[in-house]
Design an enzyme around this catalytic site. Structure first.
Site, PDB file in Angstrom:
ATOM      1  N   ASP A   1       0.824  -1.218   0.000  1.00 47.02           N
ATOM      2  CA  ASP A   1       0.000   0.000   0.000  1.00 47.02           C
ATOM      3  C   ASP A   1       0.855   1.263   0.000  1.00 47.02           C
ATOM      4  OD1 ASP A   1      -2.687  -1.126   0.246  1.00 47.02           O
ATOM      5  OD2 ASP A   1      -1.880  -1.947   2.114  1.00 47.02           O
TER       6      ASP A   1
ATOM      7  N   THR B   1       8.608   2.107  -2.000  1.00 48.64           N
ATOM      8  CA  THR B   1       8.750   2.663  -0.648  1.00 48.64           C
ATOM      9  C   THR B   1       9.529   3.974  -0.659  1.00 48.64           C
ATOM     10  OG1 THR B   1       8.702   0.420   0.200  1.00 48.64           O
ATOM     11  CG2 THR B   1       9.552   2.110   1.689  1.00 48.64           C
TER      12      THR B   1
ATOM     13  N   THR C   1      15.456  -4.894  -1.404  1.00 51.72           N
ATOM     14  CA  THR C   1      14.741  -5.660  -2.428  1.00 51.72           C
ATOM     15  C   THR C   1      15.653  -6.739  -2.998  1.00 51.72           C
ATOM     16  OG1 THR C   1      13.753  -5.663  -4.641  1.00 51.72           O
ATOM     17  CG2 THR C   1      15.223  -3.845  -4.184  1.00 51.72           C
ATOM     18  N   ILE C   2      15.065  -7.884  -3.285  1.00 50.52           N
ATOM     19  CA  ILE C   2      15.841  -8.938  -3.943  1.00 50.52           C
ATOM     20  C   ILE C   2      16.190  -8.524  -5.377  1.00 50.52           C
ATOM     21  CG2 ILE C   2      14.811 -10.773  -2.541  1.00 50.52           C
ATOM     22  CD1 ILE C   2      13.267 -11.622  -5.154  1.00 50.52           C
ATOM     23  N   ASP C   3      15.487  -7.504  -5.906  1.00 51.92           N
ATOM     24  CA  ASP C   3      15.700  -7.104  -7.307  1.00 51.92           C
ATOM     25  C   ASP C   3      16.985  -6.299  -7.505  1.00 51.92           C
ATOM     26  OD1 ASP C   3      13.206  -8.224  -7.511  1.00 51.92           O
ATOM     27  OD2 ASP C   3      12.134  -6.318  -7.666  1.00 51.92           O
TER      28      ASP C   3
ATOM     29  N   ARG D   1      18.390 -33.072 -20.800  1.00 53.89           N
ATOM     30  CA  ARG D   1      17.306 -32.127 -21.068  1.00 53.89           C
ATOM     31  C   ARG D   1      17.797 -30.684 -21.080  1.00 53.89           C
ATOM     32  NH1 ARG D   1      13.227 -34.924 -16.739  1.00 53.89           N
ATOM     33  NH2 ARG D   1      12.027 -36.164 -18.236  1.00 53.89           N
TER      34      ARG D   1
ATOM     35  N   GLY E   1      12.913 -10.637 -10.162  1.00 57.30           N
ATOM     36  CA  GLY E   1      13.740  -9.454 -10.405  1.00 57.30           C
ATOM     37  C   GLY E   1      12.959  -8.300 -10.983  1.00 57.30           C
TER      38      GLY E   1
ATOM     39  N   ARG F   1      12.159 -28.851 -19.741  1.00 55.26           N
ATOM     40  CA  ARG F   1      11.384 -28.768 -18.494  1.00 55.26           C
ATOM     41  C   ARG F   1      11.500 -27.349 -17.928  1.00 55.26           C
ATOM     42  NH1 ARG F   1       9.580 -32.856 -20.075  1.00 55.26           N
ATOM     43  NH2 ARG F   1       9.355 -34.853 -18.999  1.00 55.26           N
TER      44      ARG F   1
ATOM     45  N   GLN G   1      12.537 -17.613  -3.483  1.00 52.33           N
ATOM     46  CA  GLN G   1      13.697 -16.699  -3.480  1.00 52.33           C
ATOM     47  C   GLN G   1      13.598 -15.624  -2.405  1.00 52.33           C
ATOM     48  OE1 GLN G   1      14.587 -15.982  -8.094  1.00 52.33           O
ATOM     49  NE2 GLN G   1      12.454 -16.369  -7.628  1.00 52.33           N
TER      50      GLN G   1
HETATM   51  O1  F6P Z   1      10.176  -6.760  -5.796  1.00 53.22           O
HETATM   52  C1  F6P Z   1      10.377  -8.033  -5.319  1.00 53.22           C
HETATM   53  C2  F6P Z   1       9.589  -9.039  -6.108  1.00 53.22           C
HETATM   54  O2  F6P Z   1       9.828 -10.315  -5.565  1.00 53.22           O
HETATM   55  C3  F6P Z   1       9.846  -9.028  -7.610  1.00 53.22           C
HETATM   56  O3  F6P Z   1      11.017  -9.710  -7.955  1.00 53.22           O
HETATM   57  C4  F6P Z   1       8.583  -9.662  -8.116  1.00 53.22           C
HETATM   58  O4  F6P Z   1       8.313  -9.248  -9.443  1.00 53.22           O
HETATM   59  C5  F6P Z   1       7.536  -9.142  -7.176  1.00 53.22           C
HETATM   60  O5  F6P Z   1       8.212  -8.771  -5.990  1.00 53.22           O
HETATM   61  C6  F6P Z   1       6.459 -10.146  -6.811  1.00 53.22           C
HETATM   62  O6  F6P Z   1       5.542  -9.486  -5.997  1.00 53.22           O
HETATM   63  P1  F6P Z   1       4.397 -10.194  -5.145  1.00 53.22           P
HETATM   64  O7  F6P Z   1       5.033 -10.918  -4.010  1.00 53.22           O
HETATM   65  O8  F6P Z   1       3.546  -9.064  -4.691  1.00 53.22           O
HETATM   66  O9  F6P Z   1       3.695 -11.141  -6.069  1.00 53.22           O
END
Ligand code: F6P
Length: 380
Positions: free
Chosen positions: A78, A116, A137-139, A174, A182, A297, A305
């Site tokens: 939010d 944020t 952020t993981i991104d 495979r 990300g 696959r 993650q």
């Molecule tokens: O910003 C972190 C992240 O995990 C992105 O890598 C991903 O696109 C998004 O959040 C997924 O968001 P949600 O958990 O709201 O589905």
């Protein structure tokens, strides 16, 4: 070292969670208490600020949480200035400011990613309150910092997944396509792809040509390689999609949300609609199977993650970020983000961060590293 401070600070975690949030809350809180400040927790991100949902934070509460995943404060996506209330989007800045004043806060510490950073700056500019942010952020796509916390942990998880996919891909000869999160940035896929030795790495910043990928896989086959691992970032676009996007004025999101990739579920009488997106990796695997004749696959790592305990690197980074935040507040600083530049934690003006994304520059050293180790990046 700053003087003692009597400041009262609030702390919230917003956006998607990641490993290291609890470590950062602990770092901020312990250091703040060290300087003499008091700390209040705000539940569930900016929603809790607007709805006045708070909890006291004392030393015992933040003990023993360094290694815990998630955030004990809860999180939400939010935004105070654009909040959904009874199905309508409303500006709730005034309610957020009311809670800040009711709590008698001197500064609000916001732990989050790009959304944020924007929300915190808007609260400062439109609500007149003091904020200070940490880049989470993981991104890894927040501007003005060398790295965000959560990234290293997610990269470790994705790398381990690629390692494990290698053994099963070899056994069955495979192609395995592994989808990595990300958002619109390729840092996580590129980092984990290189660390895990993926044979193909597709990232949003380099539009892919699937025929070029198929040629690379055929060359591997001719060289006697019995398997291939293809790491794909969730935000990838093909060269055709990139050209269409350029024609549509750069609207990437409209292409990524093509109806063919979405299923919508809604329950009668409820306005809630959940969108479930088919992993982009499924489409890539289907097409590569048909182009190469090799069985393929798919593995989509998804929220795995974002789960579990932070790596030692993230624990250290979060503790450094958190303690630096408290030190800056004790010195009277606010309206900055704590960034890592080189080996130093430094304040950066929020105006320089909010609204900017840090994606992978096509000439970045990691891109060159991948190319020099015979990794296909989606083009010849
Ligand atoms: O910003 C972190 C992240 O995990 C992105 O890598 C991903 O696109 C998004 O959040 C997924 O968001 P949600 O958990 O709201 O589905």
């Amino acid at each position: 070292m700053p003087q003692k401070s009597t400041a009262r600070i609030g702390i919230l975690t917003a956006g998607g969670d990641c490993p290291g949030l609890n470590a950062a809350i602990r770092g901020v809180s312990k250091a703040a208490m060290h300087y003499g400040m008091s700390v209040v927790g705000i539940r569930d991100g900016f929603r809790g600020l607007v709805e006045n949902r708070t909890m006291p934070i004392d030393n015992p509460l933040v003990s023993g949480i360094l290694t815990q995943g998630g955030t004990f404060l809860g999180s939400s996506r939010d935004r105070p200035h654009k909040m959904k209330v009874n199905g309508k989007t409303v500006d709730m800045t005034a309610a957020a400011v009311r809670t800040y004043k009711r709590l008698k806060l001197d500064c609000l510490v916001c732990l989050g990613g790009n959304g944020t950073q924007k929300s915190a700056l808007a609260l400062h500019q439109n609500g007149g309150i003091n904020v200070l942010t940490l880049p989470k952020t993981i991104d890894n796509d927040v501007a003005e910092t060398d790295i965000t916390f959560g990234f290293d942990s997610a990269m470790a998880i994705a790398t381990e997944a690629i390692d494990r996919l290698h053994t099963t891909a070899t056994s069955h000869q495979r192609i395995i396509v592994c989808e990595i999160m990300g958002h619109d940035a390729g840092w996580l896929c590129l980092g984990a792809g290189i660390a895990g030795g993926a044979d193909v790495i597709l990232i949003p910043e380099i539009p892919y040509d699937l025929a070029a990928v198929a040629r690379h896989l055929a060359r591997r086959h001719r060289a006697g390689k019995r398997f291939s691992i293809v790491a794909v970032a969730e935000g990838i676009v093909s060269v055709e999609e990139a050209a269409a996007r350029a024609g549509a004025g750069g609207k990437l999101s409209s292409l990524r949300k093509a109806p063919s990739h979405l299923e919508a579920f809604s329950s009668p009488g409820s306005e809630a609609v959940r969108l479930v997106q088919e992993p982009v990796a499924s489409r890539i695997a289907r097409q590569l199977q048909s182009l190469t004749g090799t069985e393929a696959r798919v593995t989509s790592l998804g929220h795995v993650q974002r789960g579990g305990s932070p790596t030692p690197f993230d624990r250290l980074l979060c503790t450094r970020f958190g303690t630096k935040a408290a030190e800056l507040i004790a010195k009277g600083r606010s309206n900055v983000m704590v960034a890592l530049k080189g080996n130093e934690c430094v304040p950066v003006a929020l105006e320089k961060v909010a609204g900017r994304k840090r994606t992978v520059p096509p000439d970045h050293a990691w891109v060159q590293t991948a190319r020099l180790t015979e990794t296909c990046l989606g083009v010849d």
